[in-house]
Write a protein that holds these residues in place. Structure first.
Motif, PDB file in Angstrom:
ATOM      1  N   ARG A  35       0.746  -1.248   0.077  1.00 35.96           N
ATOM      2  CA  ARG A  35      -0.041  -0.060  -0.030  1.00 35.96           C
ATOM      3  C   ARG A  35       0.918   1.260   0.078  1.00 35.96           C
ATOM      4  N   LYS A  36       0.235   2.278  -0.344  1.00 36.57           N
ATOM      5  CA  LYS A  36       1.019   3.555  -0.253  1.00 36.57           C
ATOM      6  C   LYS A  36       1.523   3.652   1.010  1.00 36.57           C
ATOM      7  N   GLN A  37       1.145   3.413   2.109  1.00 34.30           N
ATOM      8  CA  GLN A  37       1.483   3.686   3.476  1.00 34.30           C
ATOM      9  C   GLN A  37       2.679   2.813   3.701  1.00 34.30           C
ATOM     10  N   ASP A  38       2.841   1.592   3.186  1.00 34.17           N
ATOM     11  CA  ASP A  38       4.138   0.661   3.386  1.00 34.17           C
ATOM     12  C   ASP A  38       5.399   1.544   2.620  1.00 34.17           C
ATOM     13  N   LEU A  39       5.052   2.459   1.406  1.00 33.84           N
ATOM     14  CA  LEU A  39       6.398   3.266   0.989  1.00 33.84           C
ATOM     15  C   LEU A  39       6.349   4.469   2.080  1.00 33.84           C
ATOM     16  N   ASP A  40       5.593   4.801   2.366  1.00 35.77           N
ATOM     17  CA  ASP A  40       5.631   6.118   3.314  1.00 35.77           C
ATOM     18  C   ASP A  40       6.243   5.582   4.749  1.00 35.77           C
ATOM     19  N   ASP A  41       6.188   4.222   4.994  1.00 39.54           N
ATOM     20  CA  ASP A  41       6.827   3.756   6.389  1.00 39.54           C
ATOM     21  C   ASP A  41       8.162   3.765   6.070  1.00 39.54           C
ATOM     22  N   THR A  42       8.777   3.401   4.938  1.00 43.20           N
ATOM     23  CA  THR A  42      10.153   2.997   4.464  1.00 43.20           C
ATOM     24  C   THR A  42      11.075   4.322   4.276  1.00 43.20           C
ATOM     25  N   ILE A  43      12.003   4.112   5.147  1.00 37.05           N
ATOM     26  CA  ILE A  43      12.887   5.594   5.233  1.00 37.05           C
ATOM     27  C   ILE A  43      13.699   5.534   3.746  1.00 37.05           C
ATOM     28  N   ALA A  44      13.771   6.744   3.524  1.00 33.03           N
ATOM     29  CA  ALA A  44      14.483   7.136   2.186  1.00 33.03           C
ATOM     30  C   ALA A  44      15.843   6.948   2.235  1.00 33.03           C
ATOM     31  N   ILE A  45      16.414   6.734   0.914  1.00 36.27           N
ATOM     32  CA  ILE A  45      17.898   6.579   0.832  1.00 36.27           C
ATOM     33  C   ILE A  45      18.111   7.826   0.110  1.00 36.27           C
ATOM     34  N   HIS A  46      19.065   8.654   0.840  1.00 39.63           N
ATOM     35  CA  HIS A  46      19.216  10.025   0.246  1.00 39.63           C
ATOM     36  C   HIS A  46      20.723  10.083   0.127  1.00 39.63           C
ATOM     37  N   PRO A  47      21.266  11.076  -1.104  1.00 39.64           N
ATOM     38  CA  PRO A  47      20.426  11.367  -2.123  1.00 39.64           C
ATOM     39  C   PRO A  47      20.207  10.596  -3.126  1.00 39.64           C
ATOM     40  N   THR A  48      19.210   9.928  -3.576  1.00 42.55           N
ATOM     41  CA  THR A  48      18.839   9.188  -4.704  1.00 42.55           C
ATOM     42  C   THR A  48      17.660   9.390  -5.480  1.00 42.55           C
ATOM     43  N   SER A  49      17.348   9.206  -6.658  1.00 41.62           N
ATOM     44  CA  SER A  49      16.193   9.492  -7.316  1.00 41.62           C
ATOM     45  C   SER A  49      15.194   8.594  -6.791  1.00 41.62           C
ATOM     46  N   ALA A  50      15.387   7.507  -6.619  1.00 45.35           N
ATOM     47  CA  ALA A  50      14.464   6.488  -6.026  1.00 45.35           C
ATOM     48  C   ALA A  50      13.824   7.011  -4.680  1.00 45.35           C
ATOM     49  N   GLU A  51      14.362   7.724  -3.983  1.00 38.21           N
ATOM     50  CA  GLU A  51      13.967   7.903  -2.492  1.00 38.21           C
ATOM     51  C   GLU A  51      12.468   8.723  -2.943  1.00 38.21           C
ATOM     52  N   GLU A  52      12.297   9.485  -4.074  1.00 37.62           N
ATOM     53  CA  GLU A  52      11.279  10.309  -4.255  1.00 37.62           C
ATOM     54  C   GLU A  52       9.856   9.427  -4.036  1.00 37.62           C
ATOM     55  N   LEU A  53       9.962   7.899  -4.379  1.00 41.40           N
ATOM     56  CA  LEU A  53       8.758   7.016  -4.500  1.00 41.40           C
ATOM     57  C   LEU A  53       8.529   6.747  -3.094  1.00 41.40           C
ATOM     58  N   VAL A  54       9.123   7.193  -1.986  1.00 41.93           N
ATOM     59  CA  VAL A  54       8.924   6.621  -0.573  1.00 41.93           C
ATOM     60  C   VAL A  54       8.359   8.177   0.072  1.00 41.93           C
ATOM     61  N   THR A  55       8.435   9.224  -0.408  1.00 46.28           N
ATOM     62  CA  THR A  55       8.253  10.542   0.124  1.00 46.28           C
ATOM     63  C   THR A  55       7.031  11.220  -0.845  1.00 46.28           C
ATOM     64  N   MET A  56       6.431  10.774  -1.364  1.00 42.85           N
ATOM     65  CA  MET A  56       5.349  11.202  -2.196  1.00 42.85           C
ATOM     66  C   MET A  56       4.057  11.743  -1.574  1.00 42.85           C
ATOM     67  N   ARG A  57       3.590  12.940  -1.699  1.00 41.13           N
ATOM     68  CA  ARG A  57       2.387  13.579  -1.003  1.00 41.13           C
ATOM     69  C   ARG A  57       1.283  13.674  -2.370  1.00 41.13           C
TER      70      ARG A  57
END
Ligand code: FAD
Ligand code: NDP
Ligand code: GDS
Length: 518
Positions: A496-518
């Motif tokens: 679910r979207k919440q599972d992505l939100d619950d995952t800590i981002a890896i910074h600085p990467t492009s892919a982190e944008e997928l777990v910090t979307m609003r």
């Protein structure tokens, strides 16, 4: 390793009257061999090339695979791993099929070359590297090196079959009954093999319009011809709007050819999510590819290898090379399908059920020849699971692949990674329950590059219902090809979207944008 002197490197430890342990660098460490195969392995260490078997070695086999591409090789190896007597028949002298010889592998190598060309430009223009004189890609010397790598893979495939006790027969196969296949060897001699189970894994080939439909069409080449080009065409026209057209146009353009893309509609990749189409099409034009929209080729004139005049219903283009990339069709001509009752659909693809069963008992079809999801990992997975189901332990009795949520990448510049439903498909299925999250940004890599050369990155998540289950992930931008695989696992697990939100981002990467979307 070459010459008879290398034989001393092979240690044979006889463990029974019928098998021996062989330790050989070419045969990948310690493996169990039947005696009749030891001689072949010894031969291979002196010649580095296995000779295919040219007649039956048994009255009856457990399994025959027709086609030595991704699906056939994977399925036959898996069946042999269960101790079954397996024959694989390949029409050409080279194992590996489309992917290894004229598909994924040489294509990805060319994509890497093109990607390097882009990065070399970034290095000098944005990252203050001194790169004088200008770096130059020399196609004519690179191509033989790429070919040599493919030949090495062909040999590895041959060795793998031999090591795993799959008999490799070279010849063209034709079904002559529900349990028999006739093999026509390269020298024209014929023989028959009989088996309890037969899998059709003959793949497909490029479609080219007929001369009646488009006079001069045969002056063009296809993707096979692209990989045979000894020199880089200075000016090229590619017809088509799918994977191959987009990938080859990107490679040729980045490597410096004047590149024309002739498409029937106004966007490329029309079966992909609209955001991917809308981002890639203008970016391709921005990078210099001349896209001729709403255009159909009506005539081709000139001489192959020299100047060609390509007339469309909108104008005339002059090029050195024309490439057709308008789709592929199944390799079923002369396979004897109609003689044994195997049914094909209107397009000519073999009709199978979810277990890869054709309409004839004990005859199956996997990979491109069954027309769904023409991708190497799909052919491999279908082949392995079919063998698991037919020959494996009880737990695999119902093994099959799911054709849902298959991740796929288009190696465009920048690449596209996508899994699950497009927005249009999701809306069709779920209506108002669909919600879209989207993020468009520039990767940090491009912070140092001038505005005109900053590649776009756009990520899109398609979720449904209150729980916001993710049904589609679409990414375009540098690194999307590598980032997608992990997100595909999440989608497969029902994230679910919440599972992505619950995952800590890896910074600085492009892919982190997928777990910090609003
Ligand atoms: C240019 C290009 C790029 C591609 N890039 C990618 C990519 O990046 N990623 C990806 O996943 N997929 C890619 N694909 C698709 C991928 O190559 C195919 O999906 C895959 O090879 C299908 O495997 P297969 O076993 O079904 O068929 P194939 O690999 O085509 O193998 C079929 C084999 O059967 C043999 N054969 C045919 N008829 C007979 C007969 N009568 N008797 C005996 N043998 C016969 C053929 O010679 C061939 O070796 C690409 C394809 C192309 C053309
Ligand atoms: N990266 C990867 O994984 C790759 C995978 N592949 C696999 O191989 C398959 C075959 O690739 P490809 O040949 O590109 O086929 P595709 O099916 O991807 O694309 C062919 C496109 O060409 C256009 N077209 C069809 N007929 C005509 C025509 N008569 N004139 C002009 N244009 C036409 C259509 O687009 P429109 O309707 O918009 O005109 C069609 O979508 C792919 O579907 C894919 O599964 C291939 C390469 C790379
Ligand atoms: N993922 C790596 C590719 C590495 C790779 O798999 N290379 C292959 C050639 S790629 S192309 C050939 C393609 N292989 C694959 O797709 C690899 C599949 C994955 N590793 C798996 O086992 O599931 C295929 O047709 N497979 C059928 C089969 O092998 O049964 C290789 O070198 N193989 C040497 C060896 O195997 O010893 C990358 O993209 O860089």
């Amino acid at each position: 390793m070459s010459g008879p002197t290398s034989l001393y490197k092979i240690a044979l430890r006889f463990s029974s009257s019928s098998t021996a342990k062989v330790i050989s660098p070419l045969c990948s460490g310690r493996v169990s061999f039947r005696l009749h195969q030891i001689s072949r392995c010894l031969i291979s260490t002196t010649t580095s090339n296995m000779a295919p078997i040219n007649g039956p070695t048994a009255d009856r086999y457990d399994y025959i695979c027709i086609g030595g591409g991704s699906g056939g090789v994977a399925s036959s190896r898996r069946a042999a791993s269960y101790g079954k007597r397996v024959a694989l028949i390949e029409a050409t002298p080279r194992l590996g099929g489309t992917c290894v010889n004229v598909g994924c592998v040489p294509k990805k190598i060319m994509w890497h070359a093109a990607d390097l060309a882009d990065r070399l430009r970034h290095a000098s223009d944005g990252y203050h590297f001194v790169t004088t004189p200008d770096p130059k890609f020399v196609w004519a010397t690179f191509k033989p090196q790429r070919d040599a790598y493919i030949r090495k893979l062909n040999q590895i495939y041959d060795n793998n079959l031999d090591r795993e006790h799959v008999e490799h027969h070279q010849g063209s196969a034709r079904l002559i009954s529900a349990d028999s296949v006739e093999v026509t060897r390269p020298d024209g001699q014929k023989y028959s093999l009989h088996a309890d189970h037969i899998t059709i894994a003959v793949g497909g080939r490029p479609t080219i319009p007929s001369e009646e439909k488009i006079p001069g069409a045969s002056l063009g080449i296809d993707s096979d011809g692209f990989f045979a080009l000894e020199d880089q065409p200075r000016r090229v026209a590619i017809v088509g709007a799918g994977y191959i057209a987009v990938e080859l146009a990107g490679v040729l353009n980045s490597l410096g050819s004047e590149t024309h893309l002739i498409i029937r509609h106004d966007k490329v990749l029309r079966s992909f999510d609209n955001t991917m189409q809308d981002t890639l099409t203008p970016w391709m034009e921005h990078t210099g590819i001349k896209i001729h929209k709403h255009s159909n080729v009506v005539r081709v004139e000139g001489e192959k290898g020299k100047t060609l005049t390509v007339s469309t219903d909108k104008g005339v283009i002059e090029v050195d090379c024309l490439i057709w990339a308008i789709g592929r069709h199944a390799n079923t001509d002369g396979l004897g399908l109609e003689d044994v009752g195997v049914k094909v659909d209107k397009k000519g693809d073999v009709i199978v059920d979810e277990y890869q069963n054709s309409v004839v008992k004990n005859i199956y079809a996997i990979g491109d020849v069954q027309g769904k999801a023409l991708l190497t990992p799909v052919a491999i997975a279908a082949g392995r699971r079919l063998s698991n189901r037919l020959f494996g332990p009880e737990k695999f009795k119902h093994d099959k692949i799911s054709y849902e949520n298959i991740p796929t990448v288009v190696f465009s510049h920048p690449p596209i990674g996508t899994v699950g439903l497009t927005e249009a498909e999701a809306v069709r299925l779920y209506g108002k329950d669909v919600k879209i999250y989207k993020s468009a940004f520039r990767s940090l890599y491009f912070s140092q590059i001038d505005e005109a050369h900053k590649e776009p990155t756009v990520y899109k998540l398609i979720v449904v219902g209150e729980e916001e289950r993710i049904v589609g992930v679409h990414m375009i931008g540098q690194g999307s090809d590598e980032a997608l695989q992990g997100f595909a696992v999440a989608v497969k697990m029902g994230a679910r979207k919440q599972d992505l939100d619950d995952t800590i981002a890896i910074h600085p990467t492009s892919a982190e944008e997928l777990v910090t979307m609003r």
